[in-house]
Design a protein around this motif. Structure first.
Motif, PDB file in Angstrom:
ATOM      1  N   PHE A  52       0.840  -1.191   0.000  1.00  0.00           N
ATOM      2  CA  PHE A  52       0.000   0.000   0.000  1.00  0.00           C
ATOM      3  C   PHE A  52       0.878   1.244   0.000  1.00  0.00           C
ATOM      4  O   PHE A  52       1.909   1.291   0.659  1.00  0.00           O
ATOM      5  CB  PHE A  52      -0.883   0.038   1.262  1.00  0.00           C
ATOM      6  N   LEU A 111      -5.084   6.710   1.487  1.00  0.00           N
ATOM      7  CA  LEU A 111      -4.645   5.592   0.669  1.00  0.00           C
ATOM      8  C   LEU A 111      -4.575   6.040  -0.784  1.00  0.00           C
ATOM      9  O   LEU A 111      -5.553   6.537  -1.330  1.00  0.00           O
ATOM     10  CB  LEU A 111      -5.611   4.421   0.798  1.00  0.00           C
ATOM     11  N   TYR A 132      -3.106   0.400  -3.925  1.00  0.00           N
ATOM     12  CA  TYR A 132      -2.561  -0.816  -3.342  1.00  0.00           C
ATOM     13  C   TYR A 132      -2.479  -1.928  -4.362  1.00  0.00           C
ATOM     14  O   TYR A 132      -3.221  -1.938  -5.357  1.00  0.00           O
ATOM     15  CB  TYR A 132      -3.305  -1.237  -2.074  1.00  0.00           C
ATOM     16  N   ASN A 136      -1.992  -6.248  -4.862  1.00  0.00           N
ATOM     17  CA  ASN A 136      -1.992  -7.623  -4.360  1.00  0.00           C
ATOM     18  C   ASN A 136      -1.221  -8.477  -5.358  1.00  0.00           C
ATOM     19  O   ASN A 136      -1.526  -8.451  -6.557  1.00  0.00           O
ATOM     20  CB  ASN A 136      -3.423  -8.168  -4.196  1.00  0.00           C
ATOM     21  N   GLY A 168      -5.017 -10.165   2.420  1.00  0.00           N
ATOM     22  CA  GLY A 168      -6.219 -10.425   3.189  1.00  0.00           C
ATOM     23  C   GLY A 168      -6.064 -10.081   4.656  1.00  0.00           C
ATOM     24  O   GLY A 168      -6.978 -10.254   5.437  1.00  0.00           O
ATOM     25  N   TRP A 169      -4.884  -9.543   5.030  1.00  0.00           N
ATOM     26  CA  TRP A 169      -4.658  -9.183   6.420  1.00  0.00           C
ATOM     27  C   TRP A 169      -4.182  -7.742   6.526  1.00  0.00           C
ATOM     28  O   TRP A 169      -3.324  -7.433   7.332  1.00  0.00           O
ATOM     29  CB  TRP A 169      -3.623 -10.129   7.046  1.00  0.00           C
ATOM     30  N   SER A 170      -4.747  -6.865   5.698  1.00  0.00           N
ATOM     31  CA  SER A 170      -4.239  -5.498   5.690  1.00  0.00           C
ATOM     32  C   SER A 170      -4.618  -4.736   6.945  1.00  0.00           C
ATOM     33  O   SER A 170      -4.183  -3.617   7.138  1.00  0.00           O
ATOM     34  CB  SER A 170      -4.694  -4.757   4.440  1.00  0.00           C
ATOM     35  N   THR A 171      -5.430  -5.358   7.822  1.00  0.00           N
ATOM     36  CA  THR A 171      -5.620  -4.763   9.134  1.00  0.00           C
ATOM     37  C   THR A 171      -4.318  -4.773   9.906  1.00  0.00           C
ATOM     38  O   THR A 171      -4.109  -3.976  10.801  1.00  0.00           O
ATOM     39  CB  THR A 171      -6.661  -5.546   9.920  1.00  0.00           C
ATOM     40  N   GLU A 172      -3.450  -5.687   9.583  1.00  0.00           N
ATOM     41  CA  GLU A 172      -2.154  -5.746  10.242  1.00  0.00           C
ATOM     42  C   GLU A 172      -1.078  -5.282   9.278  1.00  0.00           C
ATOM     43  O   GLU A 172      -0.096  -5.962   9.032  1.00  0.00           O
ATOM     44  CB  GLU A 172      -1.876  -7.177  10.713  1.00  0.00           C
ATOM     45  N   ALA A 173      -1.293  -4.125   8.716  1.00  0.00           N
ATOM     46  CA  ALA A 173      -0.319  -3.557   7.803  1.00  0.00           C
ATOM     47  C   ALA A 173       0.874  -3.029   8.583  1.00  0.00           C
ATOM     48  O   ALA A 173       0.729  -2.427   9.642  1.00  0.00           O
ATOM     49  CB  ALA A 173      -0.950  -2.428   6.986  1.00  0.00           C
TER      50      ALA A 173
END
Lengths: 113, 114
Positions: free
Chosen positions: B33, B45, B48, B50, B98-103
């Motif tokens: 990102f 943002l 981004y 993937n 799938g885990w961009s909460t934990e970027a």
């Protein structure tokens, strides 16, 4: 369109007190709500996060309270310490974590010794 | 792991010049990102990726901005020509897909366009 509104912009709390930061979101597609902490000269770092099916999550001195019907959530820092002085960002994310983060504008927190 | 590495840390350039910001994500992370941080607009943002493929560039402010990810370990954000209003801190972040909460964020590049 500001999808995540955060308040206050700045906050001063005495050492040992409770710091409270509030956020409200508009996008009901958000399915995860993290909080990030940023120190000067550094990038944001994940602090704690919550899913909308949970009303509260606690990790140490940090607690998120979530009100799905009001579309609001807040961060509480108990026993605030000078080392907690930083900028805090709430955020929303959708797509099961596949999308990028939508951040609030941040709260500059100062803990006075 | 060294974390997300961005270069340069600081960049001062003259209006009209081309600027290239660089990012090396954490090994094994396949989402990347680019964010921009200003006092007025906060953290935005920009784009981004993937698996090296651009997914959403709707946050890119103008055609002057472009981003590439030629391989899993490198990405660039280019501004051509640069303008004073582009002055900001630009962050790169990476996560497991799938885990961009934990970027995980890099330390950022502070860009000043004079």
């Amino acid at each position: 369109q500001q999808q995540v509104k955060q308040s206050p912009q700045s906050l001063i709390v005495q050492k040992g007190g409770i710091s409270i930061i509030n956020c409200a979101y508009e996008n009901t597609a958000f399915d995860y709500f993290p909080w990030y902490q940023q120190f000067p000269g550094k990038g944001p770092a994940l602090l704690i996060a919550i899913r909308p099916d949970v009303s509260e999550k606690k990790e140490g001195r940090f607690t998120i309270s979530f009100n799905k019907s009001a579309k609001q959530f807040s961060l509480h820092i108990m026993d605030s310490q000078p080392g907690d002085s930083a900028t805090y960002f709430c955020a929303g994310i959708k797509g099961g974590g596949a999308d990028g983060l939508t951040f609030g504008k941040g709260t500059h927190l100062i803990i006075q010794p | 792991d060294a974390g997300v590495i961005q270069s340069p840390r600081h960049e001062v350039t003259e209006m009209g010049q081309e600027v290239t910001l660089r990012c090396k994500p954490i090994s094994g992370h396949n989402s990347l990102f680019w964010y921009r941080q200003t006092m007025m607009r906060g953290l935005e943002l920009l784009i981004y990726f993937n698996n090296n493929v651009p997914i959403d560039d709707s946050g890119m402010p103008e055609d002057r901005f472009s981003a590439k990810m030629p391989n899993a370990s490198f990405s660039t954000l280019k501004i051509q020509p640069s303008e004073p209003r582009d002055s900001a801190v630009y962050f790169c972040a990476s996560s497991r897909q799938g885990w961009s909460t934990e970027a995980f964020f890099g330390q950022g590049t502070r860009l000043t366009v004079v």
